[in-house]
Design a protein around this motif. Structure first.
Motif: not given
Length: 793
Positions: A454-463
């Motif tokens: 299961e993958l819960r993809c979202e937008d986030f900053q790498v840093k």
């Protein structure tokens, strides 16, 4: 009467000559009386005759008058009739002339409207000297001049300078005068100076005497038509070239006579006939006699534009037959109803298809056998997955206690240890964590292979995720004096946050393992188009080129660490590769022996988001996150195993929380309503029912719906947990830092006065726990088989 008159004349003459007396003597003789009587008689007769004559004359006069009157009347009547006829003829002629004039005027008006309505042609008049006398809208559109700008100017203003220099305008007028008409296609100039190709017709206009009245000039812009004609000629040339150079036999035949009209070189080579022989034949001549009726039927049904196809038999000049697949459509060829045909020899293809059918039949049999084997493999895979799942649960449960209590012992929370004991506890902790890593890797690989990850993809900053990873890696790097550097750019990625951290951790831990002391590890990332490019490079031992193809395989370790031993399970890079690919990215490696290695992977770019990881403000804190003034937040621990409850309580209490513990779902619902805790940790596997049901009931009830619930279980079903309302989902064994991080997202710890602690266990023997109290006064609670006494410190 004449005698009498003669006698009277003598008397008169006698009187003249001799006088009146001589005449009277003569009259006295009686001759005169006698003569007078005779004269009277004669006169009377004459009078009577005269009267008769007068009467006849009057009769004739009256008759003549009547005739004259009648004649005059007839003449007058005839004159009136003639005048009437003349008037009628003149009136009719005038009416006809007026009608003709009106028709002429209407005709001229229609002609004028027609001329003015024509916009594709420039139509205008010239006087005998060549000056422009009229101008229509079409002329204005084509040449660009308005009527008030061009009327009165000489028509030579439309000609190119070279034509003016050669006297062409005057020659055209002279030709029109001599021949009555001049026509040509030539270049003309618009008002703006641009040239266009024109079709020009100049006609000389003369009156009835033959005198020149002027010229009519009609001009049409044929630039586009000429270009179209050129393109059409080029297209025809290309089609002719395609026809001639088509590698497949192609011909055109008349649909009425079936005679060949054109053939290409491929047809000549394939069928053996020359071009001239083809053109003397009909399409029936290359068909077997038994196929001709079907040919005639098909040709009769074909219409213009309709395509036709099929496989037929054709006969070569040497009499041999071949199977051809034809594609044909009807068209007009040089004004004749025709059909163009492309014939492809499919003799070999039909043989290949027969072989293919045999192969397909054989393949189908093999597939059926393979399908049976696949079912056996699927069954074995299901058994394997079930076994791994069961074993992971069975192994995670004791490992949770081993790791947790070993960690507590190493922190000396239960008392001080001597050096030997610390070393032994360290060995236990290291072995347990290695075993846990192996179990986690095997389970992850199993889920990926089964398509259940299961993958819960979202937008986030790498840093934003780097600090948590670096906090784990830096102690390992510091032990070897390895520097860890990283970028601080604003780069947003769209991925599963947990799996992204797992990917980076795997690559960084490998880099630290294979980098000698004093080396360097670097993390870099950037936005590369629609993907985020992340790389982890080190100054380690490097990987041989032949081994770089093997490092992403399961249980593969192609070199030793800097300590000279092989560490790990050999699954880290295999899992990393699959995690990257499942999120739409790719991973690659670059390495040189003795100089280091660089792992790089890509993931989709995300949308810009607010900075993650900011501290929760007081206003955002859960209303129940703090107890009454001066109290610690209460966490309700729900787990059916006493060691698990003790471990979680130890973690939480050491971080400034108060705890209460229960061992079943029913007790959890009851105590949650009674105590209103700031948060709940919930196990899923419990003897009285599923923890998911408890989670559902807690979120369903109004008085407990707002309490954050953190699932802590060996069951890895995050999607189900989040769907039912879990705030966080942790899989056992749970590290202390992970648990506290999850709890602190929703409940802030607070140091202060002591509070009572409720702990309920399902053990049959009474157990006394020394916990931080929940309230200022001691209290006790009864639970099925156990009384527990609470103390405060």
């Amino acid at each position: 009467m004449a005698v009498k008159l003669d006698s009277l004349q003598r008397n008169i003459d006698l009187r003249r000559q001799e006088g009146f007396d001589a005449a009277r003597q003569r009259m006295a003789t009686g001759i005169g009386v006698k003569q007078m009587n005779e004269v009277r008689i004669i006169i009377s007769e004459m009078k009577h005759e005269e009267e008769n004559l007068l009467r006849r004359r009057d009769q004739d006069f009256h008759l003549s008058t009547r005739k004259t009157t009648l004649t005059f009347s007839c003449l007058i009547l005839l004159g009136f009739l003639l005048l009437g006829c003349v008037y009628y003829v003149l009136r009719r002629d005038i009416t006809a002339r007026k009608r003709a004039e009106e028709e002429l005027r209407e005709s001229e008006e229609r002609f004028r409207e027609l001329v003015n309505g024509i916009r594709d042609y420039a139509i205008f008049m010239l006087d005998p000297s060549g000056h422009i006398a009229s101008w229509n809208p079409g002329a204005e559109r084509i040449k660009g001049y308005k009527a008030n700008e061009i009327l009165g100017r000489h028509f030579s203003c439309f000609y190119c300078p070279e034509d003016l220099q050669s006297g062409k305008p005057e020659r055209e007028l002279q030709t029109a005068i001599a021949e009555g008409r001049f026509e040509e296609e030539g270049w003309r100039i618009r008002k703006d100076g641009s040239r266009f190709l024109a079709d020009v017709v100049i006609t000389a206009l003369t009156d009835e005497t033959g005198k020149l009245r002027g010229f009519s000039k009609i001009t049409k812009d044929i630039t586009e038509r000429k270009r179209t004609e050129e393109l059409l000629q080029e297209s025809e040339a290309r089609h002719r070239k395609l026809f001639d150079n088509n590698p497949h036999p192609t011909w055109v035949f008349d649909r009425d006579t079936l005679q060949f009209l054109a053939v290409n070189a491929a047809a000549v080579r394939k069928y053996g006939y020359s071009s001239s022989e083809f053109l003397e034949m009909t399409i029936k001549d290359i068909r077997p006699p038994e196929d001709v009726p079907n040919l005639l039927e098909r040709v009769a049904s074909l219409r213009n534009g309709n395509e036709s196809g099929g496989v037929w038999r054709h006969r070569r000049k040497d009499g041999t037959l071949m199977d051809v697949e034809i594609t044909s459509y009807a068209l007009n060829f040089a004004g004749r109803a025709a059909e163009v045909v492309v014939a492809v020899d499919v003799t070999q293809r039909k043989r290949d298809e027969a072989e293919k059918r045999k192969f397909v039949d054989s393949l189908a049999a093999s597939n059926r056998e393979l399908e049976l084997r696949n079912r056996e493999v699927e069954h074995a895979t299901k058994l394997k997955s079930k076994f791994l799942s069961s074993m992971s649960h069975e192994l995670r449960t004791p490992l949770n206690a081993i790791i947790g209590f070993s960690d507590l012992l190493s922190e000396e929370t239960a008392g001080q240890l001597n050096e030997k004991q610390k070393r032994f506890v360290g060995h236990v902790l290291t072995g347990a964590r290695h075993l846990l890593a192996l179990i986690n890797d095997i389970l992850d690989l199993s889920k990926i292979e089964a398509g259940q990850l299961e993958l819960r993809c979202e937008d986030f900053q790498v840093k934003d995720v780097l600090p948590e990873i670096l906090s784990t890696i830096r102690p390992l790097a510091m032990a070897k004096h390895i520097g860890v550097g990283h970028s601080t750019e604003e780069t947003c990625v769209y991925a599963d946050r947990l799996r992204f951290k797992q990917i980076l951790y795997n690559l960084l831990s490998n880099a630290v393992k294979f980098t000698p002391e004093g080396g360097k590890v670097e993390i870099d990332y950037s936005n590369d188009g629609g993907m985020v490019f992340v790389s982890v490079s080190d100054t380690g031992v490097g990987i041989r080129p032949e081994d770089q193809k093997l490092i992403f395989e399961e249980f593969r370790q192609v070199s030793d660490t800097t300590r000279g031993v092989t560490e790990g399970t050999g699954l880290g890079l295999a899992i990393t590769k699959r995690l990257v690919e499942q999120q739409g990215g790719t991973i690659a490696v670059e390495s040189e022996i003795g100089k280091g290695t660089r792992f790089s992977f890509t993931l989709p770019v995300g949308k810009t988001v607010a900075k993650h990881g900011q501290k929760v403000s007081d206003a955002q804190t859960h209303p129940d996150s703090l107890g009454p003034t001066g109290t610690k937040p209460l966490i309700l621990v729900v787990d059916d195993e006493l060691p698990a409850r003790e471990l979680l309580a130890s973690y939480l209490e050491g971080a400034g929380y108060a705890t209460a513990a229960v061992s079943s779902g029913d007790e959890a619902i009851k105590k949650a309503r009674e105590l209103h805790p700031s948060a709940i940790t919930l196990d899923i596997l419990m003897p009285d029912g599923s923890g998911f049901e408890t989670l559902f009931q807690l979120k369903k009830a109004a008085e407990t719906a707002n309490i954050p619930i953190i699932v802590v279980s060996v069951v890895d079903q995050k999607q189900m947990g989040f769907t039912l309302g879990a705030a966080e989902y942790l899989v056992k064994p749970v590290q202390k830092s992970a648990l506290l991080t999850a709890v602190r997202k929703h409940v802030r710890p607070q140091a202060g006065t002591s509070t009572n602690i409720l702990a309920i266990s399902c053990a049959r023997a009474a157990t006394i726990l020394t916990l931080r109290p929940v309230g200022k006064m001691p209290s006790s609670f009864c639970q099925k088989f156990t009384w527990m006494r609470f103390y405060w410190t």
